[in-house]
Design a protein around this motif. Structure first.
Motif, PDB file in Angstrom:
ATOM      1  N   SER A   3       1.124  -1.103   0.109  1.00 39.04           N
ATOM      2  CA  SER A   3      -0.329   0.049  -0.211  1.00 39.04           C
ATOM      3  C   SER A   3       1.008   1.157  -0.098  1.00 39.04           C
ATOM      4  N   ARG A   4       1.760   1.132   0.932  1.00 38.28           N
ATOM      5  CA  ARG A   4       3.102   2.648   0.717  1.00 38.28           C
ATOM      6  C   ARG A   4       3.243   2.758  -0.828  1.00 38.28           C
ATOM      7  N   ASP A   5       3.506   1.642  -2.088  1.00 31.81           N
ATOM      8  CA  ASP A   5       4.126   1.634  -3.004  1.00 31.81           C
ATOM      9  C   ASP A   5       2.783   1.987  -3.982  1.00 31.81           C
ATOM     10  N   LYS A   6       1.832   1.675  -3.572  1.00 32.80           N
ATOM     11  CA  LYS A   6       0.114   2.298  -4.245  1.00 32.80           C
ATOM     12  C   LYS A   6       0.442   3.789  -4.007  1.00 32.80           C
ATOM     13  N   LYS A   7       0.400   4.098  -2.591  1.00 31.63           N
ATOM     14  CA  LYS A   7       0.132   5.623  -2.335  1.00 31.63           C
ATOM     15  C   LYS A   7       1.549   6.108  -2.975  1.00 31.63           C
ATOM     16  N   ARG A   8       2.891   6.194  -3.226  1.00 29.47           N
ATOM     17  CA  ARG A   8       3.590   6.351  -4.120  1.00 29.47           C
ATOM     18  C   ARG A   8       3.124   6.936  -5.762  1.00 29.47           C
ATOM     19  N   VAL A   9       2.808   6.017  -5.998  1.00 30.80           N
ATOM     20  CA  VAL A   9       2.574   5.577  -7.322  1.00 30.80           C
ATOM     21  C   VAL A   9       1.151   6.991  -7.466  1.00 30.80           C
ATOM     22  N   LEU A  10       0.127   6.701  -6.569  1.00 28.29           N
ATOM     23  CA  LEU A  10      -0.289   7.670  -6.565  1.00 28.29           C
ATOM     24  C   LEU A  10      -0.576   9.032  -6.430  1.00 28.29           C
ATOM     25  N   SER A  11       0.659   8.865  -5.622  1.00 23.96           N
ATOM     26  CA  SER A  11       0.975  10.888  -5.089  1.00 23.96           C
ATOM     27  C   SER A  11       1.342  10.905  -6.909  1.00 23.96           C
ATOM     28  N   LEU A 145      10.182   8.553  11.317  1.00 30.20           N
ATOM     29  CA  LEU A 145      10.080   8.396   9.874  1.00 30.20           C
ATOM     30  C   LEU A 145      10.298   7.378   9.249  1.00 30.20           C
ATOM     31  N   TYR A 146      11.285   6.130   9.332  1.00 31.73           N
ATOM     32  CA  TYR A 146      11.488   5.226   9.157  1.00 31.73           C
ATOM     33  C   TYR A 146      10.432   3.627   9.169  1.00 31.73           C
ATOM     34  N   HIS A 147      10.287   3.824  10.771  1.00 35.48           N
ATOM     35  CA  HIS A 147       9.702   2.691  10.727  1.00 35.48           C
ATOM     36  C   HIS A 147       7.922   2.832  10.780  1.00 35.48           C
ATOM     37  N   GLN A 148       7.526   3.863  11.382  1.00 30.80           N
ATOM     38  CA  GLN A 148       6.127   4.357  11.637  1.00 30.80           C
ATOM     39  C   GLN A 148       5.602   5.175  10.785  1.00 30.80           C
ATOM     40  N   ASP A 149       6.719   6.177   9.606  1.00 31.41           N
ATOM     41  CA  ASP A 149       6.059   6.659   7.928  1.00 31.41           C
ATOM     42  C   ASP A 149       6.493   5.581   7.113  1.00 31.41           C
ATOM     43  N   GLY A 150       7.254   4.787   7.044  1.00 30.62           N
ATOM     44  CA  GLY A 150       8.145   4.031   5.880  1.00 30.62           C
ATOM     45  C   GLY A 150       8.799   5.026   4.992  1.00 30.62           C
ATOM     46  N   LEU A 151       9.419   6.055   5.477  1.00 28.97           N
ATOM     47  CA  LEU A 151       9.930   6.459   4.690  1.00 28.97           C
ATOM     48  C   LEU A 151      11.715   5.944   4.286  1.00 28.97           C
ATOM     49  N   SER A 152      12.094   6.093   3.558  1.00 28.48           N
ATOM     50  CA  SER A 152      13.565   5.219   3.419  1.00 28.48           C
ATOM     51  C   SER A 152      15.140   6.024   3.584  1.00 28.48           C
ATOM     52  N   ALA A 154      17.446   7.201   1.997  1.00 32.42           N
ATOM     53  CA  ALA A 154      18.164   8.636   1.175  1.00 32.42           C
ATOM     54  C   ALA A 154      16.075   9.980   1.528  1.00 32.42           C
ATOM     55  N   GLU A 155      15.534   9.040   1.543  1.00 31.63           N
ATOM     56  CA  GLU A 155      14.738  10.417   1.621  1.00 31.63           C
ATOM     57  C   GLU A 155      14.509  11.271   3.408  1.00 31.63           C
ATOM     58  N   ILE A 156      14.782  10.327   4.796  1.00 29.21           N
ATOM     59  CA  ILE A 156      14.645  10.871   6.141  1.00 29.21           C
ATOM     60  C   ILE A 156      16.282  11.639   5.938  1.00 29.21           C
ATOM     61  N   ALA A 157      17.248  11.355   5.057  1.00 30.48           N
ATOM     62  CA  ALA A 157      18.877  11.852   4.885  1.00 30.48           C
ATOM     63  C   ALA A 157      17.903  13.468   4.336  1.00 30.48           C
ATOM     64  N   VAL A 158      17.370  13.282   3.449  1.00 32.18           N
ATOM     65  CA  VAL A 158      17.032  14.912   2.703  1.00 32.18           C
ATOM     66  C   VAL A 158      16.312  15.709   3.704  1.00 32.18           C
ATOM     67  N   ILE A 159      15.024  15.111   4.810  1.00 34.73           N
ATOM     68  CA  ILE A 159      14.379  15.409   5.465  1.00 34.73           C
ATOM     69  C   ILE A 159      15.406  16.463   6.551  1.00 34.73           C
ATOM     70  N   THR A 160      15.833  15.873   7.129  1.00 38.59           N
ATOM     71  CA  THR A 160      17.160  16.299   8.394  1.00 38.59           C
ATOM     72  C   THR A 160      18.702  16.757   7.369  1.00 38.59           C
ATOM     73  N   GLU A 161      18.528  16.703   6.432  1.00 38.42           N
ATOM     74  CA  GLU A 161      19.244  17.235   6.342  1.00 38.42           C
ATOM     75  C   GLU A 161      20.493  16.889   6.149  1.00 38.42           C
ATOM     76  N   THR A 162      21.004  15.480   6.585  1.00 42.20           N
ATOM     77  CA  THR A 162      22.488  14.710   6.786  1.00 42.20           C
ATOM     78  C   THR A 162      22.728  13.827   6.309  1.00 42.20           C
ATOM     79  N   PRO A 163      23.870  13.323   5.959  1.00 42.71           N
ATOM     80  CA  PRO A 163      24.161  12.026   5.263  1.00 42.71           C
ATOM     81  C   PRO A 163      23.171  10.570   5.477  1.00 42.71           C
ATOM     82  N   ALA A 164      23.462  10.223   4.509  1.00 44.11           N
ATOM     83  CA  ALA A 164      22.835   8.833   5.536  1.00 44.11           C
ATOM     84  C   ALA A 164      22.876   7.941   5.505  1.00 44.11           C
TER      85      ALA A 164
END
Length: 187
Positions: A3-11, A145-152, A154-164
Motif C-alpha cells: 500500500s505504501r508503493d501504491k500511495k507513492r504511485v498515486l501521489s 520516519l523509517y518505521h512509522q512513516d515508511g520513508l527510506s 535517502a528520504e530521511i537524509a533529505v528531510i533531516t539534511e544529514t548524510p545517509a
C-alpha cells in the motif's frame, strides 16, 4: 504491490495531474498525505493545536511550490522537509520568546508536553513509546520516519539534511538502545 508503493504511485500521478491544472488532483493529494504530514508535525512540536496551525501554513507552502517540484517521486521527502522547517521555525520562535522573557525576569508558566498523551491499549506499545521517548531527538525522529512513516534512508537524509550514513548510524543506535531498554536481560 504494498500500500505504501501504491500511495507513492498515486501521489506521482496526482502531482503530474496537478501540474496539468487538475484542481481535483490537488485536493486528493492533500487528503492522501495530510495524516502522515500531520503526524510528523505532531512528533516534532508535541502539541496538537500548534501542529494543526503549522500544517495549514505548510500546506500553503506545499501547494504554492508544487509547480516547481520537477520530480514527483521526491514529493514525500520534499513535503516532510517543508513541515520540518515550519516546526523548526516555531521552535526557534518559542526559544526567542523564552530568552526574551528570561532576560526581563518574567516567570514562565511552561506548559508541560506529555509525549505519551495517547493512551496505548497494549502494554508493549506503551513500553516502546516510553523507550522511544528516552532516545535522543535525532534518533527518535529517524526511527519514527523509517518505521512509522515508511520513508527510506535517502528520504530521511533529505528531510533531516544529514548524510545517509548518519541516518543509518542513528537508526542503528536507536534500535540498540530500544533493545537494551525493552529487554535488559539480553546482552
Amino acid at each position: 504491490m504494498a500500500s505504501r508503493d501504491k500511495k507513492r504511485v498515486l501521489s506521482e500521478y496526482l502531482i503530474v495531474s496537478a501540474h496539468a491544472g487538475d484542481r481535483v488532483a490537488l485536493d486528493r493529494l492533500c487528503r492522501l498525505w495530510h495524516a502522515d504530514l500531520s503526524r510528523h508535525a505532531g512528533r516534532l512540536i508535541g502539541e496538537a493545536d500548534t501542529a494543526r496551525d503549522i500544517m495549514q501554513e505548510a500546506w500553503c507552502d506545499i501547494l504554492r511550490g508544487l509547480g516547481s517540484l520537477r520530480e514527483p517521486a521526491a514529493f514525500p521527502a520534499w513535503a516532510y522537509r517543508i513541515v520540518a522547517r515550519k516546526c523548526a521555525a516555531e521552535i526557534r520562535g518559542r526559544q526567542s520568546t523564552r530568552r526574551t522573557a528570561d532576560a526581563f525576569g518574567a516567570e514562565m508558566s511552561g506548559a508541560s508536553v506529555d509525549g505519551l498523551q495517547a493512551a496505548e491499549t497494549a502494554a508493549d506499545a506503551g513500553a516502546i513509546r516510553l523507550a522511544m521517548a528516552g532516545l535522543p531527538a535525532d534518533q527518535r525522529l529517524a526511527l519514527a520516519l523509517y518505521h512509522q512513516d515508511g520513508l527510506s534512508v535517502a528520504e530521511i537524509a533529505v528531510i533531516t539534511e544529514t548524510p545517509a550514513g548518519t541516518v543509518k548510524t542513528r537508526l542503528m543506535h536507536a534500535r540498540r538502545k530500544l533493545a537494551a531498554v525493552l529487554n535488559p536481560t539480553q546482552d
